[in-house]
Structure formats: C-alpha cells, structure tokens
Design an enzyme around this catalytic site. Structure first.
Site, PDB file in Angstrom:
ATOM      1  N   ASP A  70      20.544  31.400   5.134  1.00 18.29           N
ATOM      2  CA  ASP A  70      20.097  30.115   4.589  1.00 18.29           C
ATOM      3  C   ASP A  70      19.818  30.377   3.106  1.00 18.29           C
ATOM      4  O   ASP A  70      18.768  30.917   2.755  1.00 18.29           O
ATOM      5  CB  ASP A  70      18.820  29.678   5.316  1.00 18.29           C
ATOM      6  CG  ASP A  70      18.322  28.329   4.831  1.00 18.29           C
ATOM      7  OD1 ASP A  70      19.145  27.519   4.379  1.00 18.29           O
ATOM      8  OD2 ASP A  70      17.104  28.102   4.905  1.00 18.29           O
ATOM      9  N   GLU A  82      24.887  28.521   5.009  1.00 12.88           N
ATOM     10  CA  GLU A  82      24.751  27.067   4.943  1.00 12.88           C
ATOM     11  C   GLU A  82      25.536  26.529   3.759  1.00 12.88           C
ATOM     12  O   GLU A  82      25.481  27.055   2.652  1.00 12.88           O
ATOM     13  CB  GLU A  82      23.276  26.663   4.822  1.00 12.88           C
ATOM     14  CG  GLU A  82      23.110  25.151   4.932  1.00 12.88           C
ATOM     15  CD  GLU A  82      21.663  24.724   5.083  1.00 12.88           C
ATOM     16  OE1 GLU A  82      21.015  25.157   6.049  1.00 12.88           O
ATOM     17  OE2 GLU A  82      21.184  23.974   4.222  1.00 12.88           O
ATOM     18  N   ASP A 129      12.597  28.962   6.706  1.00  8.67           N
ATOM     19  CA  ASP A 129      13.860  29.569   6.274  1.00  8.67           C
ATOM     20  C   ASP A 129      14.350  30.600   7.293  1.00  8.67           C
ATOM     21  O   ASP A 129      15.553  30.803   7.461  1.00  8.67           O
ATOM     22  CB  ASP A 129      13.696  30.253   4.908  1.00  8.67           C
ATOM     23  CG  ASP A 129      13.009  29.342   3.918  1.00  8.67           C
ATOM     24  OD1 ASP A 129      13.696  28.748   3.092  1.00  8.67           O
ATOM     25  OD2 ASP A 129      11.772  29.214   4.008  1.00  8.67           O
TER      26      ASP A 129
END
Lengths: 171, 171
Positions: free
Chosen positions: B7, B68, B141
């Site tokens: 992420d 991502e 996260d």
C-alpha cells in the site's frame, strides 16, 4: 561543476548536461531524450527509465542533478507518470550520492529568460544562445532539460558563491 | 505462492506478506509499515523507502508483488507522494524479476469483502478473519497491504487456475 538537468516523463524524459565554471559560464556537454513505449506495462517502463538514467549518470558523472518539480495542474494521468519518473531520477542520483534540487517551471523560465511566464520558444531560444549552440535543441524536452541544468548553474552556483563569499567575509 | 501486498505511501507504506496454496487458502506471514520522516527531503525519503522495500523483498522472497493503483481523487500532494512510492515499489520488484500487478482500492475491497465500497473497518475485519489473526492488523496501512496481497491471492491465483484449467481442457 557538471550539472545534469532532468525533465521527468515516462514517455519522454529529457536529460541535459552542462558544465559551469566559477564565473557561471556554462558550456554544453550533451543532451538526450529517454523514451519508453506508452503501450508497455508501467513496471517495465519504470525499469527501462531507471536503467537508462543510471547509464547516463555513469557516463557523464554529474556533480549535481536538477529535476523539474512536479505539478498538479497538468492532466492527472500525465502528472502521475511525471511524479513516478521524477522519483526514478531522484532515486538514481541519491543512490550515487549526487546532490539534487527541484525547480518549478516558473523558476526555470525566470532563471533562463528573466521572465517566469516565458513560452517554450523563448526558453529554447535562450538555451540556444546561452550555450552557443548552432541550432536549437530538439525536441522541447531536450531544451527543457538543458534549461533546468542552466537554472541550477545560475541559481544554485550563484547561491553557493554568495554563501562562500559570506563565509570568507566572516573569517 | 508467496504474495507481497504494498500500500504505497511516502509517510507510511504498508507491506503485507501472505502465502497462498493451490486451494486459495491464505496464510499470514508478516506485516510491516515503512515510515519516512515527512520533514526530510524528498530524495532522502525515496532512498530510505527504496532500501527498506529492497530489504523486505530480500527477506521474504515474494513470488508476486501486488501494489495499489494510484488515483487522483485524493489530495494532490498526497497523490504525488503515493505515485512516487508506488514507482519505488514497482521498480524494486521488477529489478528482481518479480511479477507485479496493480489493483484499484475498489478491486481490493470487492475481493476481500465482496463489496467494492466497503469501509476500512470492514476491510480490516475481513482481513483478520481470512487470515485467522488473533487481533486486527494495525495501523490501517498494514491491513490494506494484507488486503492487497489477499486480493491477488483471490483474483490472480483464481485467474491463473482458470487459465490452467482451460489449457488442460484444450489438450
């Protein structure tokens, strides 16, 4: 001092190299445009850019790398690619222990033409004159990369000389 | 197959590692959050992230890295940092010859919770259940990074199995 200016982009990344002496006289060394295939996958494009920038830094051994600061007013998709290309450029320089600076387009235009809202033609024209080139560097990304290097030559070296002068006065 | 989900972010970059077997059963391996100082200069932050992601890939030897996909609807300054962190992640994986995929937040949420507009609490809750964790991964996260790895485990491995099945039928 040798300065490499990098105008970051995934499709076209301009790389301009100039030498500058203690009197802020700049001399053209070389200019390149690294291109990656816009149809290729992002990771492959990043790797190609990484390898080509690494090879150029290895070849030209710059003392300083000046990179254009990424802005948001651009097309969002382009801005993402520009941000990623600038990360690759900064990372390569920093890994090699080369100092870097980021300059906005306005700072570059002001340094090179004296006018922060100059157009591309004016920037290209001034780069051509300052570096005594027989013909304008092409494409625009090449001229922009040289303008970035010149911007640092004028601003950065100037600031460094002022700092050195102040240091001498203080002694 | 070992999957590393990333992420991306400059301030906090989540890294989640899961193992998945041929029956799409996922097992938790590890989760990390790489932090860089928001007061530090951008090149130093990129270099730190680069070194820490490189060390994590070296330690965990993932077969696949899922990152991502960066979007624009975020705060522009954050989006730039996210784009640059994702470039560092993709570059590290690609340099090591590890295959990568990009997934949108909607794809990740849909894969993990069955609902593309799930909120963070639902994602964290499902990640905790799927991986049989005794407590929810923190911070957010960390959960998002594990969700990315699980998304690839469910979608990527699933697609691969379908492709293999079709290949067998065709023989």
């Amino acid at each position: 001092m040798r300065i490499m200016g990098i105008d970051p982009g995934l499709t076209r990344c301009g790389v301009g190299i100039v030498d500058v002496d203690g009197h802020r006289r700049s001399q053209f060394v070389s200019v390149h445009v690294v291109r990656t295939d816009s149809d290729a996958e992002l990771p492959a494009r990043l790797l190609q850019l990484d390898q080509e920038l690494s090879a150029l830094m290895d070849t030209y051994q710059p003392d300083f790398v000046a990179v254009e600061r990424v802005f948001s007013q651009l097309n969002v998709r382009t801005a993402m690619g520009t941000a990623q290309a600038s990360a690759v450029a900064l990372l390569n320089a920093t890994r090699l222990g080369i100092d870097t600076a980021l300059y906005t387009p306005t700072e570059v235009k002001a340094a090179v033409t004296g006018y922060g809202r100059a157009d591309k033609a004016q920037v290209t024209s001034m780069v051509t004159r300052i570096l005594n080139l027989s013909s304008p560097p092409k494409p625009a990304d090449a001229a922009d990369a040289l303008a970035l290097a010149l911007c640092h030559a004028m601003r950065g070296v100037g600031q460094q000389r002022v700092a050195e002068g102040l240091a001498r006065q203080a002694q």
